[in-house]
Motif scaffolding. Structure first.
Motif, PDB file in Angstrom:
ATOM      1  N   PHE A   1      43.619  77.773   3.430  1.00 38.45           N
ATOM      2  CA  PHE A   1      42.347  77.734   4.155  1.00 38.45           C
ATOM      3  C   PHE A   1      42.655  77.890   5.639  1.00 38.45           C
ATOM      4  O   PHE A   1      43.421  77.112   6.215  1.00 38.45           O
ATOM      5  N   HIS A   2      42.070  78.912   6.273  1.00 32.38           N
ATOM      6  CA  HIS A   2      42.275  79.131   7.703  1.00 32.38           C
ATOM      7  C   HIS A   2      41.297  78.256   8.490  1.00 32.38           C
ATOM      8  O   HIS A   2      40.074  78.355   8.291  1.00 32.38           O
ATOM      9  N   PHE A   3      41.835  77.444   9.398  1.00 30.59           N
ATOM     10  CA  PHE A   3      40.958  76.610  10.225  1.00 30.59           C
ATOM     11  C   PHE A   3      41.528  76.524  11.630  1.00 30.59           C
ATOM     12  O   PHE A   3      42.678  76.102  11.829  1.00 30.59           O
ATOM     13  N   GLY A   4      40.729  76.960  12.586  1.00 30.41           N
ATOM     14  CA  GLY A   4      41.203  76.946  13.965  1.00 30.41           C
ATOM     15  C   GLY A   4      40.056  76.939  14.951  1.00 30.41           C
ATOM     16  O   GLY A   4      38.895  76.711  14.591  1.00 30.41           O
ATOM     17  N   THR A   5      40.405  77.222  16.195  1.00 26.61           N
ATOM     18  CA  THR A   5      39.408  77.223  17.256  1.00 26.61           C
ATOM     19  C   THR A   5      39.158  78.632  17.764  1.00 26.61           C
ATOM     20  O   THR A   5      40.013  79.509  17.670  1.00 26.61           O
ATOM     21  N   LEU A   6      37.974  78.816  18.312  1.00 25.30           N
ATOM     22  CA  LEU A   6      37.682  79.996  19.115  1.00 25.30           C
ATOM     23  C   LEU A   6      38.375  79.773  20.457  1.00 25.30           C
ATOM     24  O   LEU A   6      38.199  78.732  21.091  1.00 25.30           O
ATOM     25  N   ASP A   7      39.161  80.743  20.880  1.00 22.56           N
ATOM     26  CA  ASP A   7      39.968  80.562  22.087  1.00 22.56           C
ATOM     27  C   ASP A   7      39.674  81.687  23.065  1.00 22.56           C
ATOM     28  O   ASP A   7      40.022  82.840  22.820  1.00 22.56           O
ATOM     29  N   GLN A   8      39.018  81.343  24.196  1.00 14.83           N
ATOM     30  CA  GLN A   8      38.596  82.350  25.170  1.00 14.83           C
ATOM     31  C   GLN A   8      39.747  82.806  26.056  1.00 14.83           C
ATOM     32  O   GLN A   8      39.746  83.941  26.542  1.00 14.83           O
ATOM     33  N   GLY A   9      40.706  81.924  26.338  1.00 18.93           N
ATOM     34  CA  GLY A   9      41.834  82.300  27.177  1.00 18.93           C
ATOM     35  C   GLY A   9      41.483  82.454  28.636  1.00 18.93           C
ATOM     36  O   GLY A   9      42.094  83.274  29.339  1.00 18.93           O
ATOM     37  N   PHE A  10      40.515  81.684  29.148  1.00 20.82           N
ATOM     38  CA  PHE A  10      40.170  81.701  30.573  1.00 20.82           C
ATOM     39  C   PHE A  10      40.688  80.433  31.257  1.00 20.82           C
ATOM     40  O   PHE A  10      40.832  79.382  30.616  1.00 20.82           O
ATOM     41  N   TRP A  11      40.926  80.545  32.579  1.00 21.41           N
ATOM     42  CA  TRP A  11      41.493  79.452  33.371  1.00 21.41           C
ATOM     43  C   TRP A  11      40.766  79.365  34.704  1.00 21.41           C
ATOM     44  O   TRP A  11      40.443  80.400  35.297  1.00 21.41           O
ATOM     45  N   PRO A  12      40.504  78.162  35.232  1.00 20.06           N
ATOM     46  CA  PRO A  12      39.770  78.060  36.490  1.00 20.06           C
ATOM     47  C   PRO A  12      40.531  78.616  37.684  1.00 20.06           C
ATOM     48  O   PRO A  12      39.916  79.060  38.651  1.00 20.06           O
ATOM     49  N   ASP A  13      41.861  78.608  37.608  1.00 22.68           N
ATOM     50  CA  ASP A  13      42.651  79.107  38.736  1.00 22.68           C
ATOM     51  C   ASP A  13      43.103  80.552  38.557  1.00 22.68           C
ATOM     52  O   ASP A  13      43.205  81.308  39.513  1.00 22.68           O
ATOM     53  N   GLY A  14      43.371  80.982  37.313  1.00 22.17           N
ATOM     54  CA  GLY A  14      43.876  82.332  37.070  1.00 22.17           C
ATOM     55  C   GLY A  14      42.907  83.262  36.370  1.00 22.17           C
ATOM     56  O   GLY A  14      43.216  84.441  36.181  1.00 22.17           O
ATOM     57  N   LEU A  15      41.731  82.748  35.924  1.00 14.59           N
ATOM     58  CA  LEU A  15      40.761  83.518  35.155  1.00 14.59           C
ATOM     59  C   LEU A  15      41.410  84.076  33.887  1.00 14.59           C
ATOM     60  O   LEU A  15      41.814  83.300  33.035  1.00 14.59           O
ATOM     61  N   LEU A  16      41.574  85.395  33.731  1.00 14.63           N
ATOM     62  CA  LEU A  16      42.205  85.913  32.516  1.00 14.63           C
ATOM     63  C   LEU A  16      43.681  85.546  32.424  1.00 14.63           C
ATOM     64  O   LEU A  16      44.244  85.465  31.334  1.00 14.63           O
ATOM     65  N   THR A  17      44.325  85.334  33.569  1.00 16.44           N
ATOM     66  CA  THR A  17      45.769  85.085  33.593  1.00 16.44           C
ATOM     67  C   THR A  17      46.066  83.595  33.544  1.00 16.44           C
ATOM     68  O   THR A  17      45.678  82.862  34.463  1.00 16.44           O
ATOM     69  N   PRO A  18      46.767  83.116  32.515  1.00 18.82           N
ATOM     70  CA  PRO A  18      47.208  81.715  32.554  1.00 18.82           C
ATOM     71  C   PRO A  18      48.076  81.483  33.784  1.00 18.82           C
ATOM     72  O   PRO A  18      48.809  82.390  34.206  1.00 18.82           O
ATOM     73  N   PRO A  19      48.019  80.308  34.383  1.00 25.81           N
ATOM     74  CA  PRO A  19      48.837  80.073  35.582  1.00 25.81           C
ATOM     75  C   PRO A  19      50.331  80.227  35.341  1.00 25.81           C
ATOM     76  O   PRO A  19      51.066  80.578  36.262  1.00 25.81           O
ATOM     77  N   SER A  20      50.783  79.972  34.122  1.00 22.07           N
ATOM     78  CA  SER A  20      52.210  80.111  33.822  1.00 22.07           C
ATOM     79  C   SER A  20      52.402  80.182  32.317  1.00 22.07           C
ATOM     80  O   SER A  20      51.492  79.878  31.528  1.00 22.07           O
ATOM     81  N   ASP A  21      53.615  80.543  31.923  1.00 18.95           N
ATOM     82  CA  ASP A  21      53.977  80.558  30.511  1.00 18.95           C
ATOM     83  C   ASP A  21      53.906  79.151  29.927  1.00 18.95           C
ATOM     84  O   ASP A  21      53.461  78.956  28.790  1.00 18.95           O
ATOM     85  N   VAL A  22      54.322  78.173  30.706  1.00 15.39           N
ATOM     86  CA  VAL A  22      54.273  76.779  30.253  1.00 15.39           C
ATOM     87  C   VAL A  22      52.835  76.350  30.013  1.00 15.39           C
ATOM     88  O   VAL A  22      52.525  75.662  29.025  1.00 15.39           O
ATOM     89  N   ALA A  23      51.921  76.751  30.910  1.00 20.08           N
ATOM     90  CA  ALA A  23      50.507  76.408  30.743  1.00 20.08           C
ATOM     91  C   ALA A  23      49.954  77.008  29.460  1.00 20.08           C
ATOM     92  O   ALA A  23      49.213  76.352  28.712  1.00 20.08           O
TER      93      ALA A  23
END
Length: 676
Positions: free
Chosen positions: A390-412
């Motif tokens: 059974f597949h169960f997960g979240t909808l993930d937009q991938g937006f960030w308040p500081d980087g918008l489309l870009t995550p601030p870092s790989d660690v983030a």
């Protein structure tokens, strides 16, 4: 405030009454719109206008400041826990190798401070002066870029930097862009080296002839209309509700790579069969190079996690045709969310006569096969390695308040993935965005299934009527000309090619709801043919057409499904592709303090206990639906995004609203592990 000299100069040219009338008219429109969102978004000082109705200067300042303020996105004070580290002096952001599925030892990261300027769209020559510095790879509109300026459809964004290069005879030099939104052209030492269209996938320009030993000048020009048939996902000019601030320009890593004249350009890796005694891995190397009279061989070596070589193969290279190589893996360790076993892959090109090496790359893979089966009630279920799951997960937009489309870092970026794992999810739906390749690498190694959406396109007024699962669905064929349709398909194909080797990806989603949905049967058949190893969810929550493998309904806040045995049960796996969206306001952790903040359901919960109860109720509904034949559920969503407060985590990733332990407890009733 506007400079007094400008105000006085214009006042001297025009009647004060004319200017006042114009300003009052603009202010009146803004005040009316302000009942919705425009005043708040543009940060116009309405109080000053109201306090000084007879003042020419107050109206003039508001009128003149409008142009400046509409060039800026909403400026939030919200930062993530990684913001400060990214902007520290001497830090080169995103310094990890950007292409984990095709690794070479030598590369040069070009992230960091570049010069930038914005010019009228008509200007084709590079600027003679630069406005300032921009931090690559963060989009122009983002906080982390250091600029925070909107790019209009009538403007072009330019980048400039100097790079020291040491050329090596007999080797080619490539300038790589992981993603640029949207239309891009690059020059090296005033020579055009290439153009690219598409905002979410990687591309490269060969710059061997244009580059010189020593200092080289790189210039990049970008256009980003954020409109029409351009695939752009959730990016819009006027953010609000479910639509977010746009990202323009370079938003993923830029880098240089020197490779042999004949080299491995890419690999395709797929598991053909998987049994307890052996698995069969098929690998296809794609070799770039000029024809040669000397024969070339490709050797392949597969190793397990202990470093032990478990399979080898060798094949002659034909530069005009791809060779499919099958390797037998004895007693394979399958890849699953609970056991994300990975195998290292080493691929070498050698001269057949001498055995001397030409090129070498390293990759990896996970052995897993996807399928479907019927349960004891006759309902179709997903299988992983032959076992229902059974597949169960979240909808993930991938937006960030500081980087918008870009995550601030790989660690983030890893933080979000690890939270989902810790909370007991086995899947994520990556929503109308393609992430950096390292996102999928982390899902591979941590064990998280991915439903990957195509980036949506088209204007709202051109979308078809949203009929969901009703018979006789609508399409928006008339709104799509041949050029727009070809570009949509080209970007879909580029996404599949870019991410093909990641074992975590199990479902492709060409359309979301009815957003830009057109020629659905054609797109669906092409999607099935393009990748026969994965499931196709033709339109998650959209207008259902009988193509692909999945029928998908969205329902908020609690999951529901319109069962139709005659239309769906014979050929399609039934899923709820979105539900939930229960919001909760965390003071001090919101993108903006506004009455427009929202979540699904009857108002925002006032306490965390109420939030937990609402979530539990939704999962109870999903458990009932699972018993009735639903094979997957997607909860909205991983994090808050701008004025959406329906995340499990706040937008700044500083507060977890529903703890991993609470979520695990609630999810236990879904029985997510694959069962033999």
């Amino acid at each position: 405030m506007v400079d007094r000299r400008w105000r006085d100069a214009i006042a001297g040219k025009c009647s004060r009454d004319v200017i006042r009338v114009a300003c009052v008219a603009v202010a009146a429109v803004l005040l009316v719109l302000g009942q919705l969102k425009a005043i708040e978004y543009l940060e116009i000082d309405v109080a000053a206008l109201r306090a000084d109705r007879g003042s020419f200067s107050a109206y003039f300042d508001a009128f003149m400041s409008l142009g400046e303020r509409t060039r800026r996105p909403y400026v939030t004070s919200l930062t993530t826990r990684w913001t400060e580290a990214v902007t520290a002096d001497g830090v080169v952001p995103w310094d990890e190798y950007p292409r984990p599925g095709l690794r070479r030892e030598q590369w040069t990261n070009l992230n960091g401070k570049w010069d930038y300027a914005v010019t009228p769209l008509a200007q084709q020559a590079p600027p003679t002066a630069w406005t300032g510095k921009i931090l690559v790879p963060f989009g122009l509109e983002s906080m982390l870029s250091g600029v925070q300026r909107l790019l209009t459809a009538s403007e072009a964004l330019w980048y400039h930097r100097e790079v020291s290069i040491s050329k090596v005879p007999g080797r080619l030099l490539f300038l790589n862009f992981e993603a640029v939104d949207y239309r891009c052209q690059a020059w090296v030492n005033n020579q055009s080296v290439g153009e690219h269209v598409g905002g979410f996938t990687a591309f490269r320009f060969q710059i061997t002839d244009a580059a010189v030993d020593g200092i080289n000048t790189i210039v990049v020009r970008v256009e980003d209309a954020t409109g029409s048939s351009q695939p752009r996902g959730k990016q819009v000019r006027e953010p609000g509700e479910i639509w977010y601030t746009p990202t323009s320009g370079i938003w993923q890593t830029v880098w240089l790579e020197s490779v042999p004249e004949t080299h491995i350009e890419r690999l395709e890796i797929v598991t053909r069969s998987l049994e307890a005694e052996a698995g069969v891995l098929e690998l296809t190397p794609f070799v770039f190079g000029a024809p040669t009279s000397e024969a070339i061989s490709c050797t392949i070596e597969v190793s397990d996690d202990s470093g032990k070589v478990v399979a080898t193969a060798q094949v002659g290279v034909d530069l005009h045709a791809a060779q499919h190589v099958q390797l037998r893996i004895p007693f394979p360790k399958p890849w699953t969310p609970d056991t994300p076993n990975l195998y290292d892959v080493r691929v070498c090109l050698v001269w057949q006569a001498s055995g001397d090496p030409i090129d070498e790359v390293r990759s990896y893979t996970g052995l897993r096969v996807l399928g479907r089966t019927r349960d004891e009630m006759g309902h179709l279920r997903f299988t992983l390695n032959g076992s229902p799951i059974f597949h169960f997960g979240t909808l993930d937009q991938g937006f960030w308040p500081d980087g918008l489309l870009t995550p601030p870092s790989d660690v983030a970026m890893q933080y979000d993935i690890q939270f989902l794992k810790d909370a007991g999810f086995n899947m994520v739906r990556k929503h109308i965005k393609v992430e950096p390749r390292r996102f999928y690498y982390h899902c591979d190694r941590l064990g998280l299934l991915v439903w990957q959406d195509q980036v949506s396109a088209g204007e709202k007024h051109d979308w078809p009527q949203w009929t969901m699962l009703e018979p006789e669905p609508a399409d928006a064929d008339a709104a799509w000309d041949e050029e727009g349709h070809r570009q949509f398909l080209a970007e879909y194909d580029a996404m599949v090619a870019l991410l093909f080797n990641h074992p975590c990806i199990v479902v492709w989603v060409p359309f979301n709801e009815a957003w830009g949905q057109h020629r659905t049967m054609e797109v669906g058949r092409l999607a099935v043919a393009r990748d026969e190893s994965r499931h196709i969810n033709i339109a998650s929550g959209g207008n259902f057409w009988p193509v692909g493998h999945i029928v998908d309904q969205h329902n908020y806040p609690d999951p529901a499904f319109s069962f139709d045995e005659e239309r769906f049960d014979q050929d399609f796996i039934k899923v709820v592709g979105e539900f939930g969206g229960h919001g909760f306001a965390e003071k001090g952790h919101m993108f903006r303090e506004t009455s427009s903040n929202w979540g699904y359901g009857s108002g925002l919960p006032e306490t965390r206990e109420e939030l937990v109860r609402r979530y539990e109720t939704s999962i109870e509904h999903l458990v009932e639906l699972k018993a009735s034949g639903i094979a997957a559920g997607v909860y909205t969503q991983t994090t808050d995004v701008e004025i959406e407060l329906n995340g499990l985590i706040t937008y700044d990733r500083r507060v977890i609203k529903l703890s991993a332990s609470d979520l695990n407890r609630i999810h236990a009733q879904l029985e997510l592990k694959a069962t033999a």
